[in-house]
Design a protein around this motif. Structure first.
Motif, PDB file in Angstrom:
ATOM      1  N   ILE A 205      -3.392   2.494  -2.939  1.00  0.00           N
ATOM      2  CA  ILE A 205      -2.251   3.096  -2.265  1.00  0.00           C
ATOM      3  C   ILE A 205      -2.731   3.915  -1.084  1.00  0.00           C
ATOM      4  CG2 ILE A 205      -0.311   4.678  -2.503  1.00  0.00           C
ATOM      5  CD1 ILE A 205       0.058   2.090  -4.050  1.00  0.00           C
TER       6      ILE A 205
ATOM      7  N   LYS B 248       0.800  -1.228   0.000  1.00  0.00           N
ATOM      8  CA  LYS B 248       0.000   0.000   0.000  1.00  0.00           C
ATOM      9  C   LYS B 248       0.835   1.281   0.000  1.00  0.00           C
ATOM     10  CE  LYS B 248      -4.068  -2.057   0.262  1.00  0.00           C
ATOM     11  NZ  LYS B 248      -5.100  -1.897  -0.776  1.00  0.00           N
ATOM     12  N   THR B 249       2.144   1.161  -0.227  1.00  0.00           N
ATOM     13  CA  THR B 249       3.000   2.347  -0.265  1.00  0.00           C
ATOM     14  C   THR B 249       3.810   2.361  -1.554  1.00  0.00           C
ATOM     15  OG1 THR B 249       4.657   1.129   1.040  1.00  0.00           O
ATOM     16  CG2 THR B 249       3.183   2.589   2.246  1.00  0.00           C
ATOM     17  N   THR B 250       4.384   3.518  -1.859  1.00  0.00           N
ATOM     18  CA  THR B 250       5.079   3.689  -3.137  1.00  0.00           C
ATOM     19  C   THR B 250       6.596   3.749  -3.017  1.00  0.00           C
ATOM     20  OG1 THR B 250       4.750   6.083  -2.902  1.00  0.00           O
ATOM     21  CG2 THR B 250       3.127   4.869  -4.205  1.00  0.00           C
ATOM     22  N   THR B 251       7.111   4.016  -1.823  1.00  0.00           N
ATOM     23  CA  THR B 251       8.560   4.112  -1.636  1.00  0.00           C
ATOM     24  C   THR B 251       8.944   3.456  -0.311  1.00  0.00           C
ATOM     25  OG1 THR B 251       8.520   6.211  -0.411  1.00  0.00           O
ATOM     26  CG2 THR B 251       8.594   6.346  -2.830  1.00  0.00           C
TER      27      THR B 251
ATOM     28  N   ARG C 217       8.005   5.753   2.657  1.00  0.00           N
ATOM     29  CA  ARG C 217       6.592   5.728   3.049  1.00  0.00           C
ATOM     30  C   ARG C 217       6.232   4.387   3.687  1.00  0.00           C
ATOM     31  NH1 ARG C 217       4.367  10.200   4.163  1.00  0.00           N
ATOM     32  NH2 ARG C 217       2.383  10.161   3.052  1.00  0.00           N
ATOM     33  N   THR C 218       6.869   3.304   3.241  1.00  0.00           N
ATOM     34  CA  THR C 218       6.660   2.001   3.862  1.00  0.00           C
ATOM     35  C   THR C 218       7.044   2.053   5.335  1.00  0.00           C
ATOM     36  OG1 THR C 218       7.099   0.829   1.790  1.00  0.00           O
ATOM     37  CG2 THR C 218       7.268  -0.448   3.812  1.00  0.00           C
TER      38      THR C 218
END
Length: 390
Positions: free
Chosen positions: A388, A323-326, A329-330
């Motif tokens: 996301i 559910k995260t992009t980087t 952010r994870t």
């Protein structure tokens, strides 16, 4: 980063990180009476040892992403595993150092808990499920083995020897991980222009925090009180212990299979799968309202609750990455969700037991737990309303 740039000890290192995520403190719980006897204190005075790690997780988790930004993921692992080794060895010396060492272990594990999903995203962005399975399975197997061997080790030697063995395992993990530090991934810092929105202001992230907290509360409450409740209906301590082993063992295949499946399934499939596992948890808790007797009854209860618990935690771990992009952010999402989650887990089992002392019955607590399971399923449903979160 391509495969040639990774240390050959990256995967063994991830396995070792998984192995030390729980055993430094869970292995002490079966022999807590021996520790108390050795220190010349009452068992009740050491009860806080079960709460200290969970509170450490809750307090430290939000700060773990900052460690990844300051030192990098791999270097942070080395620093905090070394801190865990020091804390583990300190526990042998005296009662105050036993508590202080447990705090240091909690700080170290909290950091690993939060940054491991980021390490998987950074090193294996196309194989998130496989390597999430790798470390979560290593954690589960190590926890089972260490808890099973703790009593025989202490009976053959003493509780200090057990702690020394655990400390050696942590040192081995440090040595195995060390070559990975030269392939360090530094998490990107927040921009200073205010463009970065805090994860704590993200409404969708709060759904995952609620889910994480409620699944932790459910799992730790079940693990703590199922054996006692079974014994109160007439089961022997040996039978209750056997069922507790089944409760944990049944999680193994799910821990291995589900993270990869979660990365492949779409929102709709994950949504209904989690409703299904939540329903099993609901049924298992509901059965105990009937105060059933006999080994078969409690076997079914433990199978239902262990099977559901074996799915709920891998889902949480996998969603941090999915559910995260980087990696940054994870780490932020993981830190936020685990902070709230372990705060609930720290007090849930205690309040559950306190209720029995107050009402001399488990009925009210079980009904409350069933309501919380429904809320947990709703939180997972809301998590799956978006691809996301952050």
């Amino acid at each position: 980063m391509d495969e040639q740039q990774k240390s050959p000890l990256l995967v063994p290192g991830i396995v070792m990180m998984g192995m030390i995520l729980r055993i430094p403190f869970t292995s002490i719980l079966p022999v807590i009476s021996d520790v108390a006897k050795g220190l010349g204190v009452s068992v009740s005075s050491l009860g806080i040892l079960t709460t200290i790690p969970l509170l450490s997780f809750a307090i430290v988790s939000p700060f773990a992403p900052k460690f990844g930004q300051k030192w990098g993921i791999e270097k942070s692992f080395a620093i905090f595993v070394l801190l865990m080794a020091i804390g583990s060895l300190m526990r042998i010396a005296s009662m105050p150092l036993l508590f202080l060492g447990t705090v240091l272990i909690g700080v170290g594990i909290a950091t690993l808990n939060v940054l491991l999903p980021s390490a998987v995203v950074a090193n294996f962005p196309t194989r998130i499920g496989r390597y999430t399975s790798t470390y979560s399975l290593a954690m589960t197997i190590a926890t089972i083995l260490a808890s099973s061997l703790a009593v025989p080790i202490v009976k053959a030697t003493n509780w200090q020897t057990l702690i020394m063995i655990l400390s050696v395992i942590i040192v081995i993990a440090f040595v195995v991980w060390l070559p990975n530090v030269k392939h360090n991934h530094v998490l990107e810092a927040r921009p200073k222009d205010g463009a970065h929105i805090s994860i704590w202001r993200n409404k969708r992230a709060w759904y995952l925090l609620a889910y994480g907290g409620l699944q932790s509360l459910y799992y730790y409450t079940a693990m703590a009180w199922l054996p006692t409740m079974a014994q109160q209906t007439g089961l022997s301590a040996e039978a209750a212990g056997y069922l507790s082993g089944i409760f944990t063992l049944i999680t193994l295949p799910l821990t291995f299979v589900l993270p990869t499946a979660f990365t492949r399934w779409g929102n709709q499939t994950r949504r209904w799968v989690m409703v299904g596992f939540s329903a099993l948890a609901f049924i298992g808790v509901g059965m105990m309202l009937f105060n059933g007797h006999g080994f078969l009854f409690w076997l079914v209860v433990n199978l239902l609750m262990g099977f559901s618990g074996g799915a709920l935690f891998p889902y949480l771990l996998t969603m941090f990455s999915v559910k995260t992009t980087t990696p940054t952010r994870t780490a932020e999402l993981s830190g936020m969700a685990q902070s709230g989650g372990y705060l609930l887990a720290a007090f849930g089992p205690t309040l559950f037991g306190y209720g029995f002392g107050l009402w001399h019955s488990w009925t009210i607590q079980l009904i409350v737990l069933m309501v919380l399971i429904i809320l947990m399923a709703l939180a997972a449903w809301m998590v799956e309303k978006t691809d996301i979160i952050a």
